[in-house]
Design a protein around this motif. Structure first.
Motif, PDB file in Angstrom:
ATOM      1  N   ARG A  93      15.367  18.682  21.256  1.00 53.31           N
ATOM      2  CA  ARG A  93      16.515  17.984  21.846  1.00 53.31           C
ATOM      3  C   ARG A  93      17.772  18.193  21.014  1.00 53.31           C
ATOM      4  NH1 ARG A  93      14.049  12.090  23.686  1.00 53.31           N
ATOM      5  NH2 ARG A  93      12.177  12.882  24.726  1.00 53.31           N
ATOM      6  N   ARG A  94      17.611  18.198  19.713  1.00 59.38           N
ATOM      7  CA  ARG A  94      18.776  18.400  18.851  1.00 59.38           C
ATOM      8  C   ARG A  94      19.372  19.793  19.075  1.00 59.38           C
ATOM      9  NH1 ARG A  94      16.624  16.576  14.961  1.00 59.38           N
ATOM     10  NH2 ARG A  94      17.588  14.528  14.910  1.00 59.38           N
ATOM     11  N   MET A  95      18.526  20.806  19.206  1.00 60.42           N
ATOM     12  CA  MET A  95      19.049  22.164  19.423  1.00 60.42           C
ATOM     13  C   MET A  95      19.625  22.297  20.831  1.00 60.42           C
ATOM     14  SD  MET A  95      18.961  23.515  16.589  1.00 60.42           S
ATOM     15  CE  MET A  95      19.755  24.981  17.250  1.00 60.42           C
ATOM     16  N   ARG A  96      19.041  21.588  21.798  1.00 59.91           N
ATOM     17  CA  ARG A  96      19.619  21.611  23.138  1.00 59.91           C
ATOM     18  C   ARG A  96      21.031  21.030  23.102  1.00 59.91           C
ATOM     19  NH1 ARG A  96      15.670  18.778  26.276  1.00 59.91           N
ATOM     20  NH2 ARG A  96      14.467  20.710  26.216  1.00 59.91           N
ATOM     21  N   ALA A  97      21.210  19.944  22.366  1.00 63.52           N
ATOM     22  CA  ALA A  97      22.541  19.347  22.230  1.00 63.52           C
ATOM     23  C   ALA A  97      23.485  20.275  21.487  1.00 63.52           C
ATOM     24  CB  ALA A  97      22.431  18.004  21.507  1.00 63.52           C
ATOM     25  N   ALA A  98      22.972  20.963  20.462  1.00 61.75           N
ATOM     26  CA  ALA A  98      23.806  21.881  19.691  1.00 61.75           C
ATOM     27  C   ALA A  98      24.286  23.043  20.553  1.00 61.75           C
ATOM     28  CB  ALA A  98      23.025  22.400  18.484  1.00 61.75           C
ATOM     29  N   TYR A  99      23.396  23.597  21.378  1.00 63.79           N
ATOM     30  CA  TYR A  99      23.782  24.720  22.237  1.00 63.79           C
ATOM     31  C   TYR A  99      24.756  24.270  23.322  1.00 63.79           C
ATOM     32  CZ  TYR A  99      20.872  28.405  20.251  1.00 63.79           C
ATOM     33  OH  TYR A  99      20.360  29.366  19.422  1.00 63.79           O
ATOM     34  N   VAL A 129      14.073  27.956  16.183  1.00 57.24           N
ATOM     35  CA  VAL A 129      15.076  27.005  15.696  1.00 57.24           C
ATOM     36  C   VAL A 129      14.814  25.606  16.244  1.00 57.24           C
ATOM     37  CG1 VAL A 129      16.810  28.796  15.307  1.00 57.24           C
ATOM     38  CG2 VAL A 129      16.773  27.598  17.504  1.00 57.24           C
ATOM     39  N   SER A 130      14.218  25.524  17.433  1.00 53.26           N
ATOM     40  CA  SER A 130      13.856  24.214  17.984  1.00 53.26           C
ATOM     41  C   SER A 130      12.731  23.580  17.176  1.00 53.26           C
ATOM     42  CB  SER A 130      13.442  24.361  19.450  1.00 53.26           C
ATOM     43  OG  SER A 130      14.520  24.845  20.235  1.00 53.26           O
ATOM     44  N   ALA A 131      11.807  24.402  16.711  1.00 49.51           N
ATOM     45  CA  ALA A 131      10.751  23.895  15.841  1.00 49.51           C
ATOM     46  C   ALA A 131      11.331  23.381  14.529  1.00 49.51           C
ATOM     47  CB  ALA A 131       9.729  25.001  15.569  1.00 49.51           C
ATOM     48  N   PHE A 132      12.384  24.026  14.050  1.00 51.66           N
ATOM     49  CA  PHE A 132      12.960  23.694  12.747  1.00 51.66           C
ATOM     50  C   PHE A 132      13.823  22.433  12.802  1.00 51.66           C
ATOM     51  CE2 PHE A 132      15.920  24.466   9.146  1.00 51.66           C
ATOM     52  CZ  PHE A 132      14.979  24.599   8.137  1.00 51.66           C
ATOM     53  N   SER A 133      14.616  22.312  13.862  1.00 46.86           N
ATOM     54  CA  SER A 133      15.580  21.209  13.918  1.00 46.86           C
ATOM     55  C   SER A 133      15.358  20.235  15.058  1.00 46.86           C
ATOM     56  CB  SER A 133      17.007  21.769  14.014  1.00 46.86           C
ATOM     57  OG  SER A 133      17.382  22.401  12.818  1.00 46.86           O
ATOM     58  N   GLY A 134      14.326  20.464  15.873  1.00 53.19           N
ATOM     59  CA  GLY A 134      14.048  19.560  16.984  1.00 53.19           C
ATOM     60  C   GLY A 134      14.576  20.115  18.298  1.00 53.19           C
TER      61      GLY A 134
END
Length: 364
Positions: free
Chosen positions: A330-336, A323-328
């Motif tokens: 840092r973006r997934m870290r912020a989402a989590y 999912v980090s590959a798909f959406s970035g």
């Protein structure tokens, strides 16, 4: 609140497994699904920000003509208990090899040698012969009678719940239904494609009314989906192969959607992986039938999938890397971090997220 994320990786520096770690309060690990299933929460992750919604909002979040790619695998009661003499072993079937042969993860495997026979408890006459063993895995021969093995599994097998779902005395009666998706048709998975667990007849009817189309693929999820990445460099991790298929009709539906400029939405990482396995350089998809060990890490170039509906994944897992590959990253870290702060429910029985493809990271 979650701890501050680890420092960002410098451009060109090696990928590190610790970049995909996070702290999760145990109370946020869902021990049962939302009831009804479609009442789960949904975190929408776009380039422009995050939005708290619900799974029932999905039709409004998709456009008429979008194509939802679903996985029709069916979870089998894959956890077995057996004996070789006085030694007890626990067997988790992992992948059928044909002709009665199964790759399996075995607890207490050091007691087994090629040629040994393991009597399956609770299934009279069911015996597995050890063909080969390496570490905690073994190739087992249950004999050519697949009907007899199916009966034995129903008699003696347990629902293969993931290790973070705690059940004293084994799975509950309701887990047999809770851990099966509405699309389940083709037996062979030892773990559920969990994003699909949120779907109900009511939600499918609303999606159909919205004009969202559907294509069906198969990926028999293996037990390796729960294995953490232990290498410091995740590129050195070995991912287990899983059996997958995209038929001619599904491939044609995906290609027609892409040709018309409509979005392809993968329902779960399994549907994502089989679709991207079959994708050509130009984004079209060819029919596919065979084993896939597609391992998606940041830097992967997605060819066919535009959006992904998925649950929240374990720290340091291959799926969090996907999912980090798909959406970035840092973006997934912020989402989590947002999901933990808002007390979303995590993992197989937990809440969901809707990700739109945007691999470039947020500014530093």
């Amino acid at each position: 609140m979650p701890e501050a994320p680890p420092p960002s990786r410098a451009e060109g520096a090696p990928l590190r497994t610790e970049e995909f770690d996070y702290d999760l309060p145990e109370r946020l690990i869902a021990q049962a699904p939302a009831r009804p299933r479609d009442s789960a929460r949904l975190l929408v992750v776009r380039a422009e920000g995050l939005e708290d919604r619900g799974v029932l909002d999905l039709p409004a979040l998709l456009d008429p003509g979008d194509l939802l790619v679903v996985n029709d695998t069916r979870v089998i009661p894959a956890r077995l208990h057996g004996r070789r003499g006085d030694a007890r072993v626990e067997i988790m079937l992992n992948r059928a090899e044909g002709g009665g042969l199964w790759q399996a993860l075995v607890r207490n495997a050091r007691r087994l040698r090629p040629g040994d026979e393991v009597a399956i408890e609770g299934a009279e006459g069911c015996v597995a012969r050890v063909v080969e063993r390496e570490g905690g895995t073994a190739l087992l021969d249950f004999g050519p009678d697949q009907a007899a093995l199916a009966v034995a599994l129903e008699q003696a097998g347990e629902v293969p719940l993931p290790p973070y779902i705690h059940r004293k005395g084994g799975p509950r009666a309701e887990d047999a239904a809770d851990y099966q998706t509405i699309f389940a048709k083709r037996p062979g998975a030892v773990a559920a494609p969990t994003a699909s667990l949120h779907f109900t007849d009511r939600l499918l009817a609303a999606l159909e009314a919205r004009g969202v189309q559907r294509a069906t693929v198969t990926l028999h999820v293996g037990a390796g989906t729960f294995l953490p990445v232990r290498e410091d460099d995740p590129r050195r991790h070995h991912i287990h192969r899983e059996w997958a298929e995209i038929g001619e009709d599904a491939a044609a539906a995906i290609n027609a959607a892409r040709a018309a400029g409509r979005r392809v939405v993968a329902l779960g990482t399994t549907a994502m992986r089989v679709t991207e396995t079959a994708a050509r350089e130009d984004g079209t998809v060819a029919p596919f039938r065979g084993l896939t060990d597609l391992y998606i890490l940041p830097g992967f170039r997605f060819r066919a999938v535009d959006a992904l509906l998925t649950n929240f994944h374990l720290p340091k897992s291959t799926l969090l890397m996907l999912v980090s590959a798909f959406s970035g990253t840092r973006r997934m870290r912020a989402a989590y971090a947002h999901a933990i702060a808002r007390e979303y429910r995590f993992f197989s029985y937990g809440d969901a997220s809707l990700l739109f493809r945007c691999a470039q990271d947020l500014p530093a």
